[in-house]
Design an enzyme around this catalytic site. Sequence first.
Site, mmCIF file in Angstrom:
data_model
loop_
_atom_site.group_PDB
_atom_site.id
_atom_site.type_symbol
_atom_site.label_atom_id
_atom_site.label_comp_id
_atom_site.label_asym_id
_atom_site.label_seq_id
_atom_site.Cartn_x
_atom_site.Cartn_y
_atom_site.Cartn_z
ATOM 1 N N ARG A 1 13.183 4.608 12.745
ATOM 2 C CA ARG A 1 11.982 5.488 12.400
ATOM 3 C C ARG A 1 11.115 4.835 13.876
ATOM 4 O O ARG A 1 12.091 4.419 14.926
ATOM 5 C CB ARG A 1 11.082 5.468 10.973
ATOM 6 C CG ARG A 1 11.671 5.706 9.117
ATOM 7 C CD ARG A 1 11.286 5.535 8.761
ATOM 8 N NE ARG A 1 9.799 6.004 8.251
ATOM 9 C CZ ARG A 1 9.438 5.792 7.365
ATOM 10 N NH1 ARG A 1 9.424 5.025 6.342
ATOM 11 N NH2 ARG A 1 7.396 6.005 7.234
ATOM 12 N N HIS B 1 13.220 -2.372 2.069
ATOM 13 C CA HIS B 1 12.374 -1.393 2.290
ATOM 14 C C HIS B 1 13.156 0.075 1.867
ATOM 15 O O HIS B 1 14.002 -0.395 2.302
ATOM 16 C CB HIS B 1 12.355 -1.281 3.573
ATOM 17 C CG HIS B 1 11.380 -2.081 3.829
ATOM 18 N ND1 HIS B 1 10.047 -1.970 3.677
ATOM 19 C CD2 HIS B 1 12.312 -3.921 4.984
ATOM 20 C CE1 HIS B 1 9.613 -3.403 4.395
ATOM 21 N NE2 HIS B 1 10.312 -4.539 4.589
ATOM 22 N N GLU C 1 12.881 -9.382 0.294
ATOM 23 C CA GLU C 1 12.119 -7.890 1.338
ATOM 24 C C GLU C 1 13.303 -6.365 0.692
ATOM 25 O O GLU C 1 13.784 -6.872 1.142
ATOM 26 C CB GLU C 1 11.824 -8.254 2.387
ATOM 27 C CG GLU C 1 11.347 -7.315 3.533
ATOM 28 C CD GLU C 1 10.958 -7.690 4.842
ATOM 29 O OE1 GLU C 1 11.721 -8.041 5.519
ATOM 30 O OE2 GLU C 1 10.618 -6.495 5.488
ATOM 31 N N PRO D 1 0.357 -1.117 -0.677
ATOM 32 C CA PRO D 1 -0.281 0.126 -0.218
ATOM 33 C C PRO D 1 1.054 1.338 0.152
ATOM 34 O O PRO D 1 1.812 1.465 0.252
ATOM 35 C CB PRO D 1 -1.067 0.122 1.642
ATOM 36 C CG PRO D 1 -0.275 -1.445 2.219
ATOM 37 C CD PRO D 1 0.112 -2.044 1.019
ATOM 38 N N ASN D 2 0.243 2.532 -0.963
ATOM 39 C CA ASN D 2 0.412 3.628 -0.577
ATOM 40 C C ASN D 2 1.847 4.025 -1.532
ATOM 41 O O ASN D 2 2.746 4.571 -1.085
ATOM 42 C CB ASN D 2 1.252 3.926 0.409
ATOM 43 C CG ASN D 2 -0.580 4.276 1.920
ATOM 44 O OD1 ASN D 2 -1.359 5.111 0.888
ATOM 45 N ND2 ASN D 2 -0.411 4.018 2.401
ATOM 46 N N ALA E 1 3.784 -0.711 4.805
ATOM 47 C CA ALA E 1 3.016 -0.872 5.746
ATOM 48 C C ALA E 1 3.086 -2.412 6.919
ATOM 49 O O ALA E 1 2.884 -2.844 8.061
ATOM 50 C CB ALA E 1 2.037 -0.108 6.743
ATOM 51 N N TYR F 1 10.958 8.331 0.977
ATOM 52 C CA TYR F 1 11.560 7.747 -0.260
ATOM 53 C C TYR F 1 12.276 8.081 -1.475
ATOM 54 O O TYR F 1 12.623 7.254 -2.553
ATOM 55 C CB TYR F 1 9.874 7.621 -0.475
ATOM 56 C CG TYR F 1 9.525 6.819 0.769
ATOM 57 C CD1 TYR F 1 9.704 5.489 1.459
ATOM 58 C CD2 TYR F 1 8.267 7.244 1.748
ATOM 59 C CE1 TYR F 1 9.032 5.095 2.595
ATOM 60 C CE2 TYR F 1 7.431 7.125 2.750
ATOM 61 C CZ TYR F 1 8.233 5.205 3.402
ATOM 62 O OH TYR F 1 7.624 5.293 4.008
ATOM 63 N N ARG G 1 5.464 10.915 -2.450
ATOM 64 C CA ARG G 1 5.439 10.694 -1.482
ATOM 65 C C ARG G 1 6.816 10.576 -0.579
ATOM 66 O O ARG G 1 7.336 10.178 -0.985
ATOM 67 C CB ARG G 1 4.561 9.018 -0.782
ATOM 68 C CG ARG G 1 4.622 8.910 0.601
ATOM 69 C CD ARG G 1 4.658 7.022 -0.200
ATOM 70 N NE ARG G 1 4.172 6.928 1.682
ATOM 71 C CZ ARG G 1 4.607 5.260 1.970
ATOM 72 N NH1 ARG G 1 4.850 4.383 0.761
ATOM 73 N NH2 ARG G 1 4.167 4.721 3.061
ATOM 74 N N ASN H 1 8.748 -5.272 -1.408
ATOM 75 C CA ASN H 1 8.045 -4.257 -0.818
ATOM 76 C C ASN H 1 6.265 -4.264 -0.283
ATOM 77 O O ASN H 1 5.524 -3.384 -1.134
ATOM 78 C CB ASN H 1 8.805 -2.865 -1.289
ATOM 79 C CG ASN H 1 8.352 -2.007 0.310
ATOM 80 O OD1 ASN H 1 8.490 -2.385 0.916
ATOM 81 N ND2 ASN H 1 8.965 -0.891 -0.941
HETATM 82 C C1 DQA Z 1 8.831 1.053 3.925
HETATM 83 C C2 DQA Z 1 8.323 1.291 5.011
HETATM 84 C C3 DQA Z 1 6.779 0.917 5.924
HETATM 85 O O1 DQA Z 1 7.402 1.216 6.723
HETATM 86 C C4 DQA Z 1 6.129 1.863 5.129
HETATM 87 O O2 DQA Z 1 5.351 1.615 6.012
HETATM 88 C C5 DQA Z 1 6.355 2.062 3.807
HETATM 89 C C6 DQA Z 1 7.644 2.197 3.181
HETATM 90 C C7 DQA Z 1 9.488 1.115 2.583
HETATM 91 O O3 DQA Z 1 9.959 1.398 1.755
HETATM 92 O O4 DQA Z 1 10.620 2.807 3.768
HETATM 93 O O5 DQA Z 1 4.963 1.829 3.204
HETATM 94 O O6 DQA Z 1 8.162 0.137 3.291
#
Ligand code: DQA
Length: 151
Positions: A109, A102, A100, A9-10, A79, A22, A17, A76
């Site tokens: 964080r 990020h 995985e 998501p997002n 959240a 990011y 964003r 990725n």
């Molecule tokens: C993320 C880190 C996660 O904590 C966050 O919720 C994201 C992005 C990252 O790529 O740094 O949506 O996965």
Amino acid sequence: MKIALIHGPNFTYLHKREPVLYGAVSLPEIEQYVYATAKRCGISLECHSSHSNIEGKIIDYLEEAYKEKFHGVILNAGAYTHTSLAIADCLAWLPLPVVEVHLSQVFARESIRHTSTISAKCIATIIGCGIMGYGFALEVLAKHCGTIYEG
Ligand code: DQA
């Protein structure tokens, strides 16, 4: 080498964003970067990108990667990384190597971001390297798949 690049998501507006976290990159730029890494490393790549704001959709994409006999997955999960038992359950049985990724340094964080339900089911976790993390992930997958890449 056929891989799935899956985002949770997002990520639709990733380029807009929180750029400090990011890096203002977009999802198409991430895919291009993965292809550029493949070219640099001599990996013949077919990368299938997908993203969803819906938890179950991510599981659908993982199952599809299995069904279509992909070599591996770069994931990725956003959240959902920190909350999803459902994605962890999927990865627990999925006989595919998953890396995985990020973009941000999650350990710098909030503490909720310090745990991952999925890391233990992945062959590697790459954190805080920005877009470069996806290139590293591809190299790790290629190496894991053995014969394809001897780098
Ligand atoms: C993320 C880190 C996660 O904590 C966050 O919720 C994201 C992005 C990252 O790529 O740094 O949506 O996965």
